[in-house]
Design an enzyme around this catalytic site. Structure first.
Site, short mmCIF file in Angstrom:
data_model
loop_
_atom_site.label_atom_id
_atom_site.label_comp_id
_atom_site.label_asym_id
_atom_site.label_seq_id
_atom_site.Cartn_x
_atom_site.Cartn_y
_atom_site.Cartn_z
N GLU A 79 -0.99 9.24 17.48
CA GLU A 79 -1.43 7.85 17.45
C GLU A 79 -1.54 7.33 18.88
O GLU A 79 -1.57 6.13 19.11
CB GLU A 79 -0.49 6.98 16.61
CG GLU A 79 0.96 7.00 17.01
CD GLU A 79 1.80 6.11 16.12
OE1 GLU A 79 1.77 4.88 16.36
OE2 GLU A 79 2.48 6.61 15.22
N CYS A 111 2.75 7.79 12.28
CA CYS A 111 3.65 8.94 12.49
C CYS A 111 3.48 10.03 11.44
O CYS A 111 4.20 11.04 11.48
CB CYS A 111 5.10 8.45 12.50
SG CYS A 111 5.43 7.22 13.78
N HIS A 233 11.72 11.54 9.38
CA HIS A 233 11.04 10.96 10.53
C HIS A 233 12.03 10.02 11.20
O HIS A 233 12.64 9.17 10.54
CB HIS A 233 9.80 10.20 10.08
CG HIS A 233 9.28 9.26 11.13
ND1 HIS A 233 8.89 9.71 12.38
CD2 HIS A 233 9.13 7.91 11.14
CE1 HIS A 233 8.51 8.66 13.11
NE2 HIS A 233 8.64 7.56 12.38
#
Length: 390
Positions: A79, A111, A233
């Protein structure tokens, strides 16, 4: 046919800031950073490192000549893209001297990008069993100096080779995923810094996890005690723990202790690198594999991927026989040991040094950059990448 992660490695820049010192400089209690969000060091990218060089350096450490010949698909999850047209994958493909008969693309969904790349790679390998796919997750997290998100910045990349008959982790077929249009974190094309509703984003991260976890259990007939560990994550290391705690009561005390211990192992690298967006889940996986000394061959590992905006997915993999023999433990230990701490003043100066966006020519001093591949400057609106000679 088994398909999964055959090789995995990461790269972080050679500079870092101590989070205790950043807290003092910002008039914040250090424990808010080191305990509250669970971060100890934050990797800082000098101007000579961008998402392309970070990804290329991560891949350089794991590829051999056979990989270069067989990789026919490069998927770059980021990103922090550097071009609205040309993919970062094309630059990396060239810098690594890969097989020219290949596809090279960039994937974007906050993400979640690298996870999308892995799922795409699985389909490609199913149709082309002799092929290999290079999946990259590379980002520089920037929120700005003296902002609420400053302590959750970072920089780095993870590289993975996806293949048939993988040596490290065979990915299972069942997964659960969810997309909902929300504004918890976004970065308009005119801004080099992200906008975030932190409280809302944390709530959605946990909500998405709970949703896909319930979906996954229904699809798979598996339960929490079927997992040796779950990787998350990690925008910061306490985030995954908050999510894990919402389901821990589904397991007995012994299983809870194991999952918590392995969770801690999965956060060690992230604590010392910071947030690397698309690569954060996979940096957590590398940390677990290399630092989780209780893991056994054949163990099932869960992976929770979340990309703001938002897409979430829960999927799983089985550790392969003798997987430890194929990890990069020594290289990663050396990478951490060779890093240089910089002062808060130096960090602020590095942060404010940016690539020109007005078409001007620039040359960057890379004499102190220890990376094999770096950004040397800008000429005619083109980034000039250099690979150091051995």
């Amino acid at each position: 046919m088994k398909i999964g992660i055959d090789k995995i490695g990461f790269y972080a820049p050679h500079l870092y800031v101590d989070m205790n010192k950043l807290a003092v400089a910002r008039n914040v209690e250090p424990e808010k950073f080191t305990i509250g969000i669970g971060q100890e060091k934050m990797a800082i990218a000098p101007i000579t490192q961008d998402p392309v060089t970070l990804a290329a350096n991560a891949a350089l450490n794991i590829l051999d000549d056979e990989d270069r010949a067989k990789i026919d698909f490069v998927i770059f999850g980021t990103e922090s893209g550097i071009d609205n047209s040309k993919s970062g994958a094309v630059y990396v493909h060239h810098l690594l001297d890969l097989n020219p008969n290949a596809r090279s693309i960039e994937v974007k969904q906050a993400c979640y990008g690298a996870t999308a790349g892995i799922q795409m790679a699985k389909g490609h390998i199913a149709l082309n069993p002799e092929s290999r796919v290079l999946v990259l997750g590379s980002d520089i997290a920037r929120y700005g100096l003296n902002t609420s998100g400053e302590s959750t910045q970072g920089a780095g990349a993870v590289a993975m080779v996806i293949s048939a008959n993988p040596k490290i982790l065979a990915l299972e077929d069942k997964s659960a995923y969810l997309t909902v249009d929300i504004m918890d974190f976004w970065r308009p094309v005119y801004s080099d810094k992200a906008f975030v509703d932190g409280k809302f984003s944390n709530e959605q991260y946990i909500h998405f996890f709970n949703t896909v976890w319930e979906q996954y259990k229904a699809k798979s007939d598996l339960a929490l005690n079927d997992f040796e560990a779950i990787c998350f994550h990690l925008p910061y290391t306490k985030m995954g723990l908050k999510a894990l705690r919402t389901v821990l009561e589904e397991a007995n005390e012994v299983d809870q202790e194991r999952l918590l211990a392995n969770y801690k192992s999965s956060t060690l690298y992230n604590r010392n690198v910071g947030n690397i967006y698309t690569g954060s889940l996979y940096l957590s996986l590398v940390s677990l594999l290399e630092q989780g000394d209780q893991l056994k061959d054949g163990s099932r590992i869960g992976l929770y991927s979340y990309g703001s905006g938002a897409v979430g997915e829960f999927f799983t993999g089985i550790l392969q026989p003798n997987y430890r023999e194929y990890l990069q433990v020594e290289k990663h230990a050396n990478l951490f040991a060779a890093r240089t701490e910089i002062s808060i003043e130096e960090y602020e100066a590095v942060f404010q040094e940016t690539v020109p966006v007005d078409g001007s020519t620039a040359e960057f001093d890379a004499t102190k950059d220890t990376a094999a591949i770096y950004l040397a400057g800008i000429k005619d609106n083109m980034r000039q990448y250099v690979t150091k000679k051995n």
